[in-house]
Design a protein around this motif. Structure first.
Motif, PDB file in Angstrom:
ATOM      1  N   GLU A   1       0.830  -1.213   0.000  1.00  0.00           N
ATOM      2  CA  GLU A   1       0.000   0.000   0.000  1.00  0.00           C
ATOM      3  C   GLU A   1       0.860   1.256   0.000  1.00  0.00           C
ATOM      4  OE1 GLU A   1      -3.038   2.177   3.018  1.00  0.00           O
ATOM      5  OE2 GLU A   1      -3.262   0.008   2.821  1.00  0.00           O
ATOM      6  N   ALA A   2       2.012   1.205   0.666  1.00  0.00           N
ATOM      7  CA  ALA A   2       2.901   2.360   0.723  1.00  0.00           C
ATOM      8  C   ALA A   2       3.613   2.569  -0.608  1.00  0.00           C
ATOM      9  CB  ALA A   2       3.929   2.180   1.830  1.00  0.00           C
ATOM     10  N   SER A   3       3.945   1.506  -1.300  1.00  0.00           N
ATOM     11  CA  SER A   3       4.695   1.642  -2.547  1.00  0.00           C
ATOM     12  C   SER A   3       3.799   1.898  -3.749  1.00  0.00           C
ATOM     13  CB  SER A   3       5.543   0.395  -2.786  1.00  0.00           C
ATOM     14  OG  SER A   3       4.702  -0.740  -2.887  1.00  0.00           O
TER      15      SER A   3
ATOM     16  N   GLU B   1      19.442   1.261  -5.771  1.00  0.00           N
ATOM     17  CA  GLU B   1      18.749   1.994  -4.709  1.00  0.00           C
ATOM     18  C   GLU B   1      17.272   2.191  -5.054  1.00  0.00           C
ATOM     19  OE1 GLU B   1      19.154   6.434  -3.186  1.00  0.00           O
ATOM     20  OE2 GLU B   1      20.936   5.235  -2.730  1.00  0.00           O
ATOM     21  N   VAL B   2      16.410   2.013  -4.072  1.00  0.00           N
ATOM     22  CA  VAL B   2      14.975   2.244  -4.226  1.00  0.00           C
ATOM     23  C   VAL B   2      14.726   3.739  -4.033  1.00  0.00           C
ATOM     24  CG1 VAL B   2      12.692   1.722  -3.272  1.00  0.00           C
ATOM     25  CG2 VAL B   2      14.454  -0.047  -3.320  1.00  0.00           C
ATOM     26  N   PRO B   3      13.935   4.365  -4.945  1.00  0.00           N
ATOM     27  CA  PRO B   3      13.671   5.795  -4.763  1.00  0.00           C
ATOM     28  C   PRO B   3      12.868   6.063  -3.493  1.00  0.00           C
ATOM     29  CG  PRO B   3      12.469   4.920  -6.670  1.00  0.00           C
ATOM     30  CD  PRO B   3      13.297   3.814  -6.119  1.00  0.00           C
ATOM     31  N   ASN B   4      13.002   7.251  -2.959  1.00  0.00           N
ATOM     32  CA  ASN B   4      12.301   7.714  -1.756  1.00  0.00           C
ATOM     33  C   ASN B   4      12.872   7.092  -0.489  1.00  0.00           C
ATOM     34  OD1 ASN B   4      10.574   9.174  -3.417  1.00  0.00           O
ATOM     35  ND2 ASN B   4       9.096   7.498  -3.508  1.00  0.00           N
ATOM     36  N   THR B   5      12.450   7.635   0.619  1.00  0.00           N
ATOM     37  CA  THR B   5      12.789   7.074   1.918  1.00  0.00           C
ATOM     38  C   THR B   5      11.548   6.355   2.435  1.00  0.00           C
ATOM     39  OG1 THR B   5      12.147   9.127   3.006  1.00  0.00           O
ATOM     40  CG2 THR B   5      14.475   8.869   2.460  1.00  0.00           C
TER      41      THR B   5
END
Length: 143
Positions: A90-92, A128-132
């Protein structure tokens, strides 16, 4: 608001009387003395800063108690760099939801801890995955 003072008293230093109570005989109306009333209003104005300070302290106390109450219910999840985690779907991708959709996706590696509860992730390949990501949206992955 968390205080026992009315906004009128905090602004003007005295309580307001509603028109219905003004016309009805009460002890206050019967024993009205204009000189002592003016002196009382001056005293209320002098004490207004103290009343406001007390109201602010009560509000701060109320906010602190509320914060502690909800903090008891929060699960604190802390991860270290190198830990394997799952990310909440849900967050991604909020559009990809459904009853039969998986709740958690892919194992990721915690690349960096930016501050407690905030993490930078990378795919297992090292990209690296974008965002924190917030720790509440992550779950420990066990192999």
């Amino acid at each position: 608001m968390g205080t026992s003072e009315t906004p009128f008293k905090l602004a003007y230093g005295t309580e307001a009387r509603i028109p219905v109570k003004t016309g009805s005989p009460s002890h206050r109306v019967i024993n009205f003395d204009e000189i002592s009333n003016i002196e009382g209003l001056k005293t209320n104005l002098e004490l207004l800063d103290e009343v406001r300070d007390k109201a602010v302290k009560r509000m701060e106390s109320y906010k602190e108690k509320t914060k502690l109450y909800f903090a008891k219910k929060a699960k604190i999840r802390e991860y270290k760099a190198g830990d394997l985690v799952l990310r909440h779907t849900e967050a991604s991708d909020p559009t990809n939801q459904g009853k039969l959709q998986p709740n958690w996706e892919d194992p990721y590696t915690v690349k960096e801890v930016l501050r407690p509860g905030t993490y930078k992730l990378s795919y297992l390949g090292g990209t690296e995955v974008p965002n924190t990501w917030h720790g509440a949206r992550l779950r420990k992955f066990y192999q």
